[in-house]
Design an enzyme around this catalytic site. Structure first.
Site, mmCIF file in Angstrom:
data_model
loop_
_atom_site.group_PDB
_atom_site.id
_atom_site.type_symbol
_atom_site.label_atom_id
_atom_site.label_comp_id
_atom_site.label_asym_id
_atom_site.label_seq_id
_atom_site.Cartn_x
_atom_site.Cartn_y
_atom_site.Cartn_z
ATOM 1 N N ASP A 1 91.599 58.969 30.716
ATOM 2 C CA ASP A 1 91.364 60.155 31.648
ATOM 3 C C ASP A 1 90.069 60.824 31.389
ATOM 4 O O ASP A 1 89.460 60.753 30.318
ATOM 5 C CB ASP A 1 92.514 61.114 31.547
ATOM 6 C CG ASP A 1 92.696 62.002 32.773
ATOM 7 O OD1 ASP A 1 92.012 61.828 33.744
ATOM 8 O OD2 ASP A 1 93.161 63.095 32.691
ATOM 9 N N ASN B 1 98.498 57.382 41.633
ATOM 10 C CA ASN B 1 96.973 57.583 41.774
ATOM 11 C C ASN B 1 96.632 56.684 43.338
ATOM 12 O O ASN B 1 95.459 57.049 43.694
ATOM 13 C CB ASN B 1 96.194 56.634 40.983
ATOM 14 C CG ASN B 1 96.247 57.393 39.563
ATOM 15 O OD1 ASN B 1 96.170 56.646 38.510
ATOM 16 N ND2 ASN B 1 96.151 58.733 39.739
HETATM 17 C C1 IPE Z 1 96.663 59.536 34.468
HETATM 18 O O1 IPE Z 1 95.455 60.305 34.916
HETATM 19 C C2 IPE Z 1 96.590 58.181 35.000
HETATM 20 C C3 IPE Z 1 95.697 57.376 34.302
HETATM 21 C C4 IPE Z 1 94.688 57.655 33.394
HETATM 22 C C5 IPE Z 1 95.363 56.084 34.799
HETATM 23 P P1 IPE Z 1 95.711 61.438 36.127
HETATM 24 O O2 IPE Z 1 94.510 61.892 36.032
HETATM 25 O O3 IPE Z 1 95.937 60.684 37.323
HETATM 26 O O4 IPE Z 1 96.586 62.273 35.731
HETATM 27 P P2 IPE Z 1 96.950 63.949 36.307
HETATM 28 O O5 IPE Z 1 96.871 63.817 37.918
HETATM 29 O O6 IPE Z 1 95.831 64.548 35.499
HETATM 30 O O7 IPE Z 1 98.197 64.251 35.680
HETATM 31 C C1 IPE Z 2 91.193 58.529 34.903
HETATM 32 O O1 IPE Z 2 90.260 59.205 35.130
HETATM 33 C C2 IPE Z 2 91.080 57.159 35.598
HETATM 34 C C3 IPE Z 2 92.282 57.133 36.603
HETATM 35 C C4 IPE Z 2 93.211 57.839 36.858
HETATM 36 C C5 IPE Z 2 92.009 55.946 37.437
HETATM 37 P P1 IPE Z 2 90.364 60.456 36.455
HETATM 38 O O2 IPE Z 2 89.900 59.704 37.520
HETATM 39 O O3 IPE Z 2 91.582 61.071 36.354
HETATM 40 O O4 IPE Z 2 89.307 61.510 35.956
HETATM 41 P P2 IPE Z 2 89.515 62.963 35.980
HETATM 42 O O5 IPE Z 2 90.846 63.393 35.526
HETATM 43 O O6 IPE Z 2 89.324 63.266 37.629
HETATM 44 O O7 IPE Z 2 88.357 63.529 35.231
HETATM 45 MG MG MG Z 3 92.441 62.608 35.678
#
Ligand code: IPE
Ligand code: IPE
Ligand code: MG
Length: 242
Positions: A23, A71
């Site tokens: 993340d 997602n």
């Molecule tokens: C969790 O991260 C999913 C992945 C890292 C693939 P998100 O960024 O989607 O989770 P939330 O929305 O912060 O809970």
């Molecule tokens: C994790 O990074 C990757 C996926 C969830 C696919 P994010 O895209 O959630 O990154 P932040 O949380 O917005 O920084």
């Molecule tokens: Mg995220």
């Protein structure tokens, strides 16, 4: 905050199976005024480096959360960029046979683009015999979705008369999940500062040690993994005992 260490703990103190919630890609890009997909691109590079490092340390399995069932709510071009990165990773994996990684995709593949589904099947087939490290990529994965599917599968077996409800125990339930046959993660790392599981391995995480770090995933280095591993090595796992 210094969350790095220059060396890992001794091999017998390492977890067998690590889960990583990759993340912070979006925030990494935003900090630099770049589009979010650039963050995912950097995150994908980090993923390759960390998996190779974990393999070299002798860690048996790594499960990375790449795309959750939630997602799909993201803008279409971001979702497309993530699917493209996956295509690229699978393509590279198929070329770099020397990585010796066994790939498994955890999650519901049905909604994925047809070409990606084909590439996944090929990459899984070709890497089946590899012994270096098992890499589970959680893709269109949701812990609740996984549990519901498992329950449905067991219910169907009961209806067909292949199974009696009283025969359903934890072992059979585990065998109906995407991770069938694999040990539960000992250790789950989430970078980016968020302190939640976001639907990751809800069943398997029952006794996992959890570590939340401030570093954003694209900035995550082997030294960050070393630090996390020291943290893990210092934990006292009791599993409900004394
Ligand atoms: C969790 O991260 C999913 C992945 C890292 C693939 P998100 O960024 O989607 O989770 P939330 O929305 O912060 O809970
Ligand atoms: C994790 O990074 C990757 C996926 C969830 C696919 P994010 O895209 O959630 O990154 P932040 O949380 O917005 O920084
Ligand atoms: Mg995220």
């Amino acid at each position: 905050m210094n969350e790095t260490a220059s060396t890992p703990p001794a091999r017998d103190l390492l977890p067998r199976h690590i889960g990583i919630i990759m993340d912070g890609n979006g925030r990494w890009a935003a900090k630099r005024g770049l589009p979010r997909k650039m963050g995912h691109q950097e995150g994908a590079k980090t993923f390759g480096k960390i998996v190779r490092y974990a393999r070299d340390l002798g860690i048996g399995a790594v499960t990375v959360y790449a795309f959750s069932t939630e997602n799909w709510k993201r803008p279409r071009d971001e979702v497309d960029a993530l699917m493209d990165l996956l295509r690229r990773y699978l393509g590279e994996l198929r070329q770099h046979k020397d990585d010796n990684a066994r790939l498994l995709i955890l999650g519901d593949r049905n909604p994925l683009p047809e070409d990606l589904r084909q590439t996944i099947l090929q990459a899984e087939q070709e890497s089946r015999e590899n012994t270096g490290i098992t890499v589970n990529v959680a893709l269109n994965y949701g812990g609740r979705d996984e549990i519901v599917r498992g329950a449905r599968q067991l219910a169907e077996a009961c209806l067909k008369g292949e199974l009696r409800p009283e025969e359903i125990d934890e072992e059979r339930f585990s065998a109906a999940l995407y991770t069938a046959g694999q040990p539960d993660p000992d250790f789950i790392i989430r970078p980016s500062g968020e302190m939640r599981l976001s639907n990751f391995m809800l069943w398997q995480a029952a006794y996992a040690e959890l570590i939340f770090m401030h570093v954003l995933w694209p900035d995550f280095t082997p030294e960050h993994l070393n630090w996390a591993l020291w943290e893990y090595a210092g934990r006292n796992r009791r599993f409900g005992g004394v």
